[in-house]
Design a protein around this motif. Structure first.
Motif, mmCIF file in Angstrom:
data_model
loop_
_atom_site.group_PDB
_atom_site.id
_atom_site.type_symbol
_atom_site.label_atom_id
_atom_site.label_comp_id
_atom_site.label_asym_id
_atom_site.label_seq_id
_atom_site.Cartn_x
_atom_site.Cartn_y
_atom_site.Cartn_z
ATOM 1 N N LEU A 37 10.731 62.883 34.703
ATOM 2 C CA LEU A 37 10.726 63.825 33.581
ATOM 3 C C LEU A 37 10.431 63.076 32.299
ATOM 4 O O LEU A 37 10.980 61.995 32.061
ATOM 5 C CB LEU A 37 12.087 64.522 33.475
ATOM 6 N N GLU A 38 9.576 63.658 31.476
ATOM 7 C CA GLU A 38 9.280 63.090 30.162
ATOM 8 C C GLU A 38 9.366 64.186 29.107
ATOM 9 O O GLU A 38 8.753 65.244 29.252
ATOM 10 C CB GLU A 38 7.886 62.454 30.150
ATOM 11 N N VAL A 39 10.130 63.910 28.064
ATOM 12 C CA VAL A 39 10.278 64.847 26.953
ATOM 13 C C VAL A 39 9.835 64.128 25.687
ATOM 14 O O VAL A 39 10.319 63.036 25.387
ATOM 15 C CB VAL A 39 11.742 65.316 26.822
ATOM 16 N N GLU A 40 8.916 64.749 24.953
ATOM 17 C CA GLU A 40 8.350 64.114 23.762
ATOM 18 C C GLU A 40 8.435 65.055 22.568
ATOM 19 O O GLU A 40 7.897 66.167 22.597
ATOM 20 C CB GLU A 40 6.878 63.742 24.003
ATOM 21 N N GLY A 41 9.134 64.617 21.521
ATOM 22 C CA GLY A 41 9.185 65.356 20.267
ATOM 23 C C GLY A 41 9.698 66.785 20.392
ATOM 24 O O GLY A 41 9.250 67.667 19.653
ATOM 25 N N LEU A 42 10.659 67.002 21.277
ATOM 26 C CA LEU A 42 11.144 68.361 21.527
ATOM 27 C C LEU A 42 11.909 68.909 20.323
ATOM 28 O O LEU A 42 12.811 68.268 19.787
ATOM 29 C CB LEU A 42 12.050 68.365 22.765
ATOM 30 N N GLU A 43 11.532 70.121 19.928
ATOM 31 C CA GLU A 43 12.238 70.851 18.884
ATOM 32 C C GLU A 43 12.505 72.271 19.365
ATOM 33 O O GLU A 43 11.661 72.871 20.030
ATOM 34 C CB GLU A 43 11.435 70.874 17.579
ATOM 35 N N VAL A 44 13.676 72.770 19.033
ATOM 36 C CA VAL A 44 14.036 74.148 19.362
ATOM 37 C C VAL A 44 14.639 74.786 18.123
ATOM 38 O O VAL A 44 15.532 74.205 17.494
ATOM 39 C CB VAL A 44 15.039 74.223 20.536
ATOM 40 N N GLN A 45 14.133 75.971 17.784
ATOM 41 C CA GLN A 45 14.647 76.724 16.645
ATOM 42 C C GLN A 45 15.152 78.089 17.112
ATOM 43 O O GLN A 45 14.569 78.699 17.999
ATOM 44 C CB GLN A 45 13.560 76.920 15.582
ATOM 45 N N PHE A 46 16.231 78.544 16.490
ATOM 46 C CA PHE A 46 16.750 79.885 16.730
ATOM 47 C C PHE A 46 16.787 80.645 15.409
ATOM 48 O O PHE A 46 17.044 80.058 14.352
ATOM 49 C CB PHE A 46 18.168 79.836 17.318
ATOM 50 N N ARG A 47 16.530 81.929 15.508
ATOM 51 C CA ARG A 47 16.663 82.780 14.316
ATOM 52 C C ARG A 47 18.001 83.504 14.371
ATOM 53 O O ARG A 47 18.326 84.161 15.346
ATOM 54 C CB ARG A 47 15.523 83.792 14.229
ATOM 55 N N ARG A 48 18.759 83.377 13.294
ATOM 56 C CA ARG A 48 20.056 84.012 13.206
ATOM 57 C C ARG A 48 20.156 84.782 11.895
ATOM 58 O O ARG A 48 20.150 84.187 10.818
ATOM 59 C CB ARG A 48 21.188 82.983 13.292
ATOM 60 N N ARG A 49 20.196 86.087 12.008
ATOM 61 C CA ARG A 49 20.308 86.961 10.831
ATOM 62 C C ARG A 49 19.220 86.649 9.810
ATOM 63 O O ARG A 49 19.479 86.577 8.600
ATOM 64 C CB ARG A 49 21.699 86.831 10.204
ATOM 65 N N GLY A 50 18.025 86.468 10.309
ATOM 66 C CA GLY A 50 16.886 86.234 9.438
ATOM 67 C C GLY A 50 16.680 84.794 9.031
ATOM 68 O O GLY A 50 15.623 84.437 8.485
ATOM 69 N N ALA A 51 17.674 83.921 9.283
ATOM 70 C CA ALA A 51 17.552 82.501 8.928
ATOM 71 C C ALA A 51 17.161 81.693 10.156
ATOM 72 O O ALA A 51 17.418 82.091 11.299
ATOM 73 C CB ALA A 51 18.865 81.987 8.356
ATOM 74 N N VAL A 52 16.522 80.553 9.923
ATOM 75 C CA VAL A 52 16.099 79.671 11.010
ATOM 76 C C VAL A 52 17.114 78.550 11.174
ATOM 77 O O VAL A 52 17.443 77.844 10.218
ATOM 78 C CB VAL A 52 14.702 79.078 10.733
ATOM 79 N N PHE A 53 17.607 78.402 12.389
ATOM 80 C CA PHE A 53 18.548 77.331 12.715
ATOM 81 C C PHE A 53 17.842 76.309 13.596
ATOM 82 O O PHE A 53 17.306 76.641 14.644
ATOM 83 C CB PHE A 53 19.772 77.895 13.445
ATOM 84 N N GLN A 54 17.821 75.045 13.165
ATOM 85 C CA GLN A 54 17.168 73.972 13.906
ATOM 86 C C GLN A 54 18.162 73.394 14.908
ATOM 87 O O GLN A 54 19.016 72.579 14.568
ATOM 88 C CB GLN A 54 16.675 72.874 12.951
ATOM 89 N N ALA A 55 18.039 73.814 16.183
ATOM 90 C CA ALA A 55 18.980 73.367 17.207
ATOM 91 C C ALA A 55 18.670 71.965 17.700
ATOM 92 O O ALA A 55 19.585 71.194 18.027
ATOM 93 C CB ALA A 55 18.968 74.340 18.379
ATOM 94 N N LEU A 56 17.377 71.617 17.799
ATOM 95 C CA LEU A 56 16.940 70.285 18.227
ATOM 96 C C LEU A 56 15.851 69.794 17.302
ATOM 97 O O LEU A 56 14.955 70.566 16.915
ATOM 98 C CB LEU A 56 16.419 70.314 19.669
ATOM 99 N N ASN A 57 15.888 68.515 16.990
ATOM 100 C CA ASN A 57 14.909 67.952 16.074
ATOM 101 C C ASN A 57 14.329 66.645 16.626
ATOM 102 O O ASN A 57 15.021 65.632 16.697
ATOM 103 C CB ASN A 57 15.554 67.704 14.708
#
Length: 275
Positions: free
Chosen positions: A5-25
């Motif tokens: 397995l190789e993971v490169e530059g993974l980012e995950v964002q969630f939207r909460r009540r109109g705002a963006v939450f950066q879960a992974l950077n």
């Protein structure tokens, strides 16, 4: 040894009540065949989100996930289905992850039957799986409610092993168990890995658990990687204050040593607040 397995530059964002939450950077790592990478951090650090992204349960906002050299970052559900043979998961709660209305044989045979295995062959394999996780053969005819937490987690492990996967994502698989049961289940994971050569992505908030089972470790804090390396190196001489706090938070059986850990943990927190 090639990377499974190789993971490169993974980012995950969630939207909460109109705002963006950066879960992974910008998370990058790799796992070799037959090895265990531990992900450790407090609740909200992003460790479970990494596992869910690999499983396709949450979409990646950026970056790349490759399994056996093939990009699986944005596969559709239909194209991801064949991957279930090679990538499996063991969840935290050994009871809610098992259907209480099905017998253990039905639970374990379900993924086999879905892959076209005959009923007779599936029944034979179920007996073999129960033996592999050290459960008696008569467990096949019983229901999840008839077992202890540790036994139910062994059933969950057997289900993950049914397809003989190459990678198992283990999401806090021992956190609901008492300490003695934890150790037995962790030893079972290690024994299985030696037997079949599977790799683990092992998620835990407990650095002592990660030290027991992992070859390498990544320490996560608020969605970012703060420290990574061989587990013996990180757990014996952590360089980041957050990793040191995680170590001091882990319980030890010696009351005096536990008292000293708590005092040191308080001192670190005071210093961080002052800084």
């Amino acid at each position: 040894m090639t990377n499974l397995l190789e993971v490169e530059g993974l980012e995950v964002q969630f939207r909460r009540r109109g705002a963006v939450f950066q879960a992974l950077n910008d998370i990058s790592f790799s796992i070799e065949r037959g090895r265990t990478l531990g992900l450790v951090g407090e609740s909200g650090s992003g460790k479970t989100t990494i596992g869910r992204a690999i499983l396709g349960l949450v979409p990646a906002s950026a970056g790349r996930i490759a399994f056996e050299g093939k990009d699986i970052t944005h596969l559709s559900r239909a194209r991801r289905r064949p991957l279930s043979r090679d990538i499996q998961v063991v969840f935290q709660d050994p009871y809610t992850s098992l259907n209480p209305a099905l017998t253990i044989e039905q639970i374990l045979a379900e993924p086999l039957r879905a892959q076209g295995v005959s009923r007779t062959e599936a029944s034979r394999r179920v007996r073999g799986l129960l033996d592999r996780v050290r459960l008696p053969s008569d467990a096949a005819d019983r229901y999840p409610s008839e077992f202890s937490g540790g036994q139910r987690q062994r059933v969950a492990i057997a289900r993950a092993l049914a397809m003989e996967p190459k990678l198992i994502v283990c999401d806090e698989p021992v956190s609901a168990l008492d300490l003695s049961t934890q150790e037995r289940v962790l030893d079972l994971f290690i024994e299985i890995q030696r037997e079949i050569g599977c790799a683990y992505l092992f998620v835990s908030h407990d650095l002592s658990v990660i030290r027991h089972i992992s070859h390498e470790v990544m320490v996560l804090y608020r969605g970012a990687l703060v420290e990574a390396g061989p587990v013996t190196e990180i757990t014996s001489a952590p360089s980041h204050p957050y990793t040191r706090r995680l170590m001091l938070s882990a319980p030890v059986p010696d009351p005096l040593a536990q008292r000293e850990r708590r005092a040191e943990l308080t001192r670190l927190r005071v210093l961080e607040t002052a800084g």
